[in-house]
Write a protein that holds these residues in place. Structure first.
Motif, PDB file in Angstrom:
ATOM      1  N   ILE A 192      33.378  18.461  37.287  1.00  0.00           N
ATOM      2  CA  ILE A 192      32.999  19.887  36.271  1.00  0.00           C
ATOM      3  C   ILE A 192      31.678  19.157  35.471  1.00  0.00           C
ATOM      4  N   ARG A 193      30.867  20.130  35.396  1.00  0.00           N
ATOM      5  CA  ARG A 193      29.801  20.098  34.410  1.00  0.00           C
ATOM      6  C   ARG A 193      30.044  20.693  33.104  1.00  0.00           C
ATOM      7  N   ALA A 194      30.189  20.066  32.074  1.00  0.00           N
ATOM      8  CA  ALA A 194      30.820  20.907  30.948  1.00  0.00           C
ATOM      9  C   ALA A 194      30.037  20.732  29.516  1.00  0.00           C
ATOM     10  N   ARG A 195      30.251  21.389  28.767  1.00  0.00           N
ATOM     11  CA  ARG A 195      29.683  21.246  27.213  1.00  0.00           C
ATOM     12  C   ARG A 195      30.896  20.952  26.463  1.00  0.00           C
ATOM     13  N   VAL A 196      30.824  20.099  25.490  1.00  0.00           N
ATOM     14  CA  VAL A 196      31.840  19.617  24.587  1.00  0.00           C
ATOM     15  C   VAL A 196      31.889  20.542  23.406  1.00  0.00           C
ATOM     16  N   SER A 197      32.998  21.542  23.078  1.00  0.00           N
ATOM     17  CA  SER A 197      32.928  22.498  21.944  1.00  0.00           C
ATOM     18  C   SER A 197      34.295  22.358  21.378  1.00  0.00           C
ATOM     19  N   LEU A 198      34.347  22.912  20.213  1.00  0.00           N
ATOM     20  CA  LEU A 198      35.616  23.049  19.335  1.00  0.00           C
ATOM     21  C   LEU A 198      36.100  24.669  19.404  1.00  0.00           C
ATOM     22  N   TYR A 199      37.253  24.852  19.500  1.00  0.00           N
ATOM     23  CA  TYR A 199      37.703  26.149  19.423  1.00  0.00           C
ATOM     24  C   TYR A 199      38.297  26.281  18.055  1.00  0.00           C
ATOM     25  N   GLU A 200      37.328  27.048  17.418  1.00  0.00           N
ATOM     26  CA  GLU A 200      37.319  26.997  15.831  1.00  0.00           C
ATOM     27  C   GLU A 200      38.710  27.690  15.077  1.00  0.00           C
ATOM     28  N   PRO A 201      39.418  28.701  15.885  1.00  0.00           N
ATOM     29  CA  PRO A 201      40.541  29.307  15.160  1.00  0.00           C
ATOM     30  C   PRO A 201      41.890  28.127  15.126  1.00  0.00           C
ATOM     31  N   ARG A 202      41.555  27.238  16.141  1.00  0.00           N
ATOM     32  CA  ARG A 202      42.667  26.216  16.165  1.00  0.00           C
ATOM     33  C   ARG A 202      42.437  24.967  15.914  1.00  0.00           C
ATOM     34  N   GLY A 203      41.211  24.783  15.962  1.00  0.00           N
ATOM     35  CA  GLY A 203      40.526  23.292  15.537  1.00  0.00           C
ATOM     36  C   GLY A 203      40.585  22.442  16.871  1.00  0.00           C
ATOM     37  N   ASP A 204      40.879  23.109  17.962  1.00  0.00           N
ATOM     38  CA  ASP A 204      41.060  22.381  19.412  1.00  0.00           C
ATOM     39  C   ASP A 204      39.884  21.955  19.963  1.00  0.00           C
ATOM     40  N   TYR A 205      39.697  20.726  20.702  1.00  0.00           N
ATOM     41  CA  TYR A 205      38.551  20.176  20.952  1.00  0.00           C
ATOM     42  C   TYR A 205      38.694  20.521  22.637  1.00  0.00           C
ATOM     43  N   GLN A 206      37.746  21.224  23.163  1.00  0.00           N
ATOM     44  CA  GLN A 206      37.955  21.505  24.746  1.00  0.00           C
ATOM     45  C   GLN A 206      36.521  21.566  25.373  1.00  0.00           C
ATOM     46  N   LEU A 207      36.583  21.634  26.660  1.00  0.00           N
ATOM     47  CA  LEU A 207      35.379  21.578  27.685  1.00  0.00           C
ATOM     48  C   LEU A 207      35.074  23.075  28.117  1.00  0.00           C
ATOM     49  N   GLN A 208      33.762  23.472  27.788  1.00  0.00           N
ATOM     50  CA  GLN A 208      33.317  24.801  28.480  1.00  0.00           C
ATOM     51  C   GLN A 208      32.383  24.215  29.812  1.00  0.00           C
ATOM     52  N   VAL A 209      33.144  24.808  30.950  1.00  0.00           N
ATOM     53  CA  VAL A 209      32.774  24.461  32.167  1.00  0.00           C
ATOM     54  C   VAL A 209      31.650  25.472  32.654  1.00  0.00           C
ATOM     55  N   ASP A 210      30.424  24.649  32.958  1.00  0.00           N
ATOM     56  CA  ASP A 210      29.529  25.606  33.593  1.00  0.00           C
ATOM     57  C   ASP A 210      29.322  25.474  35.043  1.00  0.00           C
TER      58      ASP A 210
END
Length: 473
Positions: free
Chosen positions: A89-107
């Motif tokens: 996967i080609r992804a950008r690292v981001s943070l889901y702010e409401p829960r503070g979870d670190y996640q990948l947004q896949v392009d």
């Protein structure tokens, strides 16, 4: 890149962040610090939401990370991943702010180990898209009721059995012609192109099915060949592509006139179910029978009406003979009617005529009386109007300025022609003009006086316009 943070003493901290502010700062820091990158792992906890977004966990032997792929990106993948699939996967690292979870947004996503083939697939798809070969406007309509269906596939393929079974079930009346060709291997693209060309040369099929069962991207690669794509686009016969499973996509699927998710679905789309056709035929037959029955009933009614209007010559002669007898009898009765009846009718008519004859003598008397009254009224009106005219003339003469001047009065005007009414407004030596009852005179003011005083005037050196010049007052 490792961001550095400076820790200050609590007593000197100018601001205390909320949790939301902290998460927002971390999210911005991740966006600015980590560029999009390729990550390899195994799919787990996969969920395809009703919105079209994909949610899953990417893991390896030592770690996991939550990932999300939004609908717009997921629609370009070409397959639906399953739990246990290894993907890149080609992804950008981001943070889901409401829960503070670190996640990948896949392009982007591709099957692991197949990156090169997938990149070739994407490049060919982009190239053919730029050429306009995927445009809906160039898609040809599929025959709803074909007489012959052509099938291009391998004779040993399970897809052929599925297609033949579906066609036998749905449309046993449709003839099937098979154009055999291998669907896998290095020589498969060329053989598939030859089979498609043969079908177009023979021109016996109304629709061509290009089918194959499911498999990996390598197994389906023959259907991603550029030459086969161009052959499909140039085919004079509409082509239905049924390659792989529902989640598999090939270039042949995009360029075909119709894409079916499976070979069986391609057979179902190629022809209308025989039961549906029989039902439609029964409906049309029933409608035609009703229309024919209505037409016969209408014609029978017209025939009855025309028969009722039709009379035989003998019957018509009898009717004329009867009418002639009636008229003959009425004529004889009228001829032999007593003279007294005719005399009575004549007397009655004369009496009615006398009542309606105008009485000329009485009308003449009324006319003469009206003329006399009109003449008398006219004379009275003329005398009255003459008297009114005399009174108006006398009244008008009483206001005639000339009569006033004739009694010894004069009208005094200054050099501009305005009438002088106030002696106090005059100046010594001012030239004046006098209008008398007979003639006029030009004078000059000797001594002006206002109010009841007299104004002396001397004759002007100018000659009078008419009459003689005399001193005023």
């Amino acid at each position: 890149m490792t961001p550095a943070f400076q820790v200050n003493d609590d007593a000197q901290t100018p601001e205390i962040l909320s949790v939301a502010q902290l998460n927002n700062a971390v999210a911005r820091l991740l966006d600015a610090s980590l560029p999009p990158t390729w990550v390899r792992g195994e799919i787990s906890n996969f969920t395809a939401a009703a919105s079209g977004h994909w949610y899953f966990t990417l893991k390896d032997a030592r770690a996991t990370v939550r990932s999300v792929m939004f609908r717009g990106r997921a629609s370009t993948v070409g397959f639906t991943p399953r739990v246990g699939d290894r993907v890149d996967i080609r992804a950008r690292v981001s943070l889901y702010e409401p829960r503070g979870d670190y996640q990948l947004q896949v392009d982007a996503m591709r099957r692991s180990g197949q990156g090169d083939l997938y990149e070739q697939f994407l490049r060919l798809k982009e190239k053919l898209t730029e050429q306009g070969l995927f445009e809906p406007e160039r898609k040809r309509p599929i025959a709803a009721i074909p007489r012959v269906v052509g099938v291009i596939t391998s004779l040993q393929a399970a897809a052929l059995r599925d297609v033949l079974t579906a066609l036998q079930r749905r449309a046993p009346h449709v003839r099937v012609v098979i154009y055999p060709a291998p669907v896998q291997g290095a020589e498969a693209p060329g053989r598939l192109i030859d089979a498609l060309a043969q079908a177009n040369r023979r021109a016996e099929a109304d629709t061509i099915l290009l089918v194959r069962g499911g498999g990996s991207i390598e197994d389906l690669w023959a259907f991603n060949d550029e030459g086969l794509a161009l052959a499909i686009s140039q085919s004079a016969i509409p082509v239905i592509s049924g390659v792989g499973h529902e989640t598999d996509f090939t270039i042949a699927d995009f360029i075909a006139d119709l894409r079916a998710p499976t070979p069986t679905a391609a057979a179902e789309l190629a022809c209308t179910d025989r039961r549906v056709l029989v039902e439609q035929l029964n409906q049309v037959t029933h409608a035609m029978r009703r229309a024919q029955q209505r037409g016969l009933e209408y014609a029978a009614q017209r025939l009855d009406r025309m028969a009722a209007r039709l009379t035989s010559p003998g019957e018509r002669l009898a009717q004329r003979r009867e009418r002639l007898t009636v008229l003959n009898r009425r004529l004889a009765q009228a001829w032999h009617r007593p003279d007294g009846q005719r005399q009575s009718r004549l007397a009655l008519a004369l009496q009615r005529l006398r009542h309606r004859t105008p009485q000329c003598d009485r009308a003449r008397d009324r006319l003469i009386d009206a003329m006399q009254r009109l003449a008398r009224a006219q004379q009275r009106e003329v005398a009255d109007r003459a008297k009114r005219l005399q009174g108006a003339v006398a009244h008008l003469r009483a206001f005639d300025p000339q009569n006033t001047l004739a009694r010894g009065y004069a009208i005094v005007r200054d050099a501009s022609g305005a009438i002088v009414r106030d002696g106090g407004a005059l100046k010594k030596g001012q030239a004046l003009a006098l209008q008398l009852g007979q003639g006029s005179a030009d004078v000059k003011v000797v001594a002006p006086h206002g109010g009841d005083g007299a104004t002396e005037a001397a004759p002007d050196a100018l000659p009078p316009s008419s009459g003689t010049t005399h001193p005023l007052f």
